[in-house]
Structures are given as C-alpha cells and as structure tokens.
Design an enzyme around this catalytic site. Structure first.
Site, PDB file in Angstrom:
ATOM      1  N   CYS A 188       1.992  -0.904 -42.093  1.00 25.45           N
ATOM      2  CA  CYS A 188       1.581  -1.704 -40.946  1.00 25.45           C
ATOM      3  C   CYS A 188       0.388  -2.530 -41.385  1.00 25.45           C
ATOM      4  O   CYS A 188      -0.680  -1.991 -41.658  1.00 25.45           O
ATOM      5  CB  CYS A 188       1.213  -0.814 -39.760  1.00 25.45           C
ATOM      6  SG  CYS A 188       0.656  -1.748 -38.311  1.00 25.45           S
TER       7      CYS A 188
ATOM      8  N   GLU B 212       6.485  -7.453 -39.419  1.00 27.42           N
ATOM      9  CA  GLU B 212       6.861  -7.101 -40.785  1.00 27.42           C
ATOM     10  C   GLU B 212       7.636  -8.268 -41.360  1.00 27.42           C
ATOM     11  O   GLU B 212       8.304  -9.011 -40.638  1.00 27.42           O
ATOM     12  CB  GLU B 212       7.695  -5.819 -40.803  1.00 27.42           C
ATOM     13  CG  GLU B 212       7.799  -5.168 -42.167  1.00 27.42           C
ATOM     14  CD  GLU B 212       6.446  -4.869 -42.795  1.00 27.42           C
ATOM     15  OE1 GLU B 212       5.991  -5.724 -43.600  1.00 27.42           O
ATOM     16  OE2 GLU B 212       5.846  -3.832 -42.487  1.00 27.42           O
TER      17      GLU B 212
END
Length: 271
Positions: free
Chosen positions: A2, A114
C-alpha cells in the site's frame, strides 16, 4: 503493498462507523484523495486519554504520520520506508513486534490505489529494452461502498533534541499491514483488465471486517497467536476495482477527480 490511498470521510462520519468516543475538532484533516507516505492520516485506536485519572482504553480518532518510527530508533529518517508491515512476519520483526503486541489501530480509507504495467510494455522491459513501462492505476475499494478498514500499527518516538514542552517532541507514527492479494474473482471487476486483486499486485492492505475491530483494537489482547489469527484475509468477493486517471501518479494532484472511474484503461496502458 500500500503506497497510496484516499481518505475523504469526515470525523463525524467515522465516529459513527467505529463508535469513537473521543476526537478533537481542531485535529480535523482535510479530505485527501492522494494520501502518500509521510502525510498525516486518521487512525482509530483504543488508548487511555492523556492525563486522565481513568486509565480505561477509550476509542479515539487520532492524527498519525504515515511511516512508522520505532520507539528505539535513533532518528525518524527511516519512517518513510516503513509504511507497510507484512502480516506474515509482523509479530517477529524488531521494528513492529512491540506495536503488534499492544499498539494496533485501524486506518480508515475510501480505498487504495495500485498500479498495473501494460502487458506489452512489461515484455519490452523483460527483453531489456529501455522503454519505461507505463503503469495503469486502479482504485480498489469495498464493493458495497463501506469504509475500507486497514489493519495498522502505531508507535511513539521521542525527539531527544527537543525539550518536553516542545510540540514536536513526540512523533506519533503508523504503518499499514499488508497481506497476499486475493486470487479469487473481484466482487465487481472492471469491464476489461484485471479479474482479481492479485492480477493488479501480489500484495494488498489487510482489510479488517467489522467483526474483528474490537478484538484488534483491544490493547489488553497480547497473545501473539490469538492476534495473528485476526490477520486472516477477509472473505473473497468483497472488493471492486476500476481504472482511474494516471494523474494520481503525481502526488501533487489531489482532488475528487482522481476517484473518477474510467470506462477502460488509458491509451498505452492496456492490461
């Protein structure tokens, strides 16, 4: 992993979701659609109130800096690299194990970003050609629109170069716990592109379902194996993902437009 996420919920909304008892209006953060490491973020945690006679844990909404600095660190310089802790090893790593035992938190988010590299450009990279791969960003969030509750850790670090009364004498920092990305089908998948979270990236933030929130936040729970059981991945099919503008790749960009769903990957970034 993350490395970027969005957090636009108001404190009063988070207070209702997480049954928060204490938060300071003067600590309110502006909505952030491009949260990057070293920024201040919201964290939900159970901890006694400062200077209170009653030492019972109180559920609080606090501001923490993203990038954990262990209490024993000589300087805070390594915090920017410690934004993620792996669920598989968090209980044994020196930088995280103390926090894992007693200083756990939830980092609320709308979802996380992402990046996927275009298949043809990955081939060029493998062949050793100098073309830099262009990556398509995706926004990943709960399919039902609920808060994405990321498992986290927090720590306090004392800057010994400053006097006790200095406002920067203490650093409060945090890290997101990550796990292996789901390989099963997304709850809502994009029309074209990845069909699972693992197709986007092999790691993902560990999402805690509401039935685990109280146990995870309880500082009285210190049994390592019991805590590790809380790090089991959530049921599959709870997430959705969709392509967003490559503008999110620039940390200076920060607006609701970053969350706008594209009909498909941008040109040159086809998955």
């Amino acid at each position: 992993m993350c490395g970027r996420y969005a957090s636009s919920r108001r404190p009063e909304d988070l207070a209702g979701v997480f049954e928060i008892e204490k938060w300071e209006p003067e600590e309110t953060l502006e909505p952030d659609y491009n949260v990057a490491p070293t920024k201040e973020v919201y964290a939900v945690l159970d901890r006694p109130l400062r200077d209170a006679d009653d030492r019972r844990p109180v559920r609080q909404l606090r501001r923490l800096k993203w990038g954990l600095v262990p209490s024993w660190a000589k300087s805070p310089e390594g915090g920017a690299r410690m934004i993620n802790a792996r669920a598989e090893t968090v209980h044994e790593k020196p930088s995280y194990r103390r926090a894992f035992a007693t200083r756990r938190c939830i980092l609320p988010a709308d979802g996380y970003y992402e990046w996927v590299t275009a298949e043809e450009e990955r081939d060029l990279e493998v062949e050793g050609k100098k073309k830099r791969p262009r990556k398509q960003p995706y926004f990943v969030l709960p399919a039902d629109g609920s808060v994405f509750a990321m498992a986290g850790l927090y720590e306090f670090w004392r800057d010994r170069t400053l006097p006790d009364e200095h406002p920067l004498a203490w650093w409060a920092t945090c890290s997101v716990i990550t796990t292996e990305a789901e390989t099963g089908p997304l709850g809502v998948a994009p029309a074209e592109g990845p069909r699972s979270l693992h197709d986007i990236h092999p790691r993902m933030p560990l999402m805690l379902t509401p039935d685990r929130w109280d146990a995870w936040l309880d500082p009285a729970r210190t049994d390592v194996e019991e805590l590790r059981s809380l790090l089991a991945p959530p049921p599959e099919g709870l997430m959705r993902a969709y392509p967003v503008s490559t503008a999110v790749s620039n940390v200076r960009n920060n607006s609701p437009e970053l969350l706008k769903e594209l009909e498909g990957p941008e040109e040159g970034t086809l998955f």
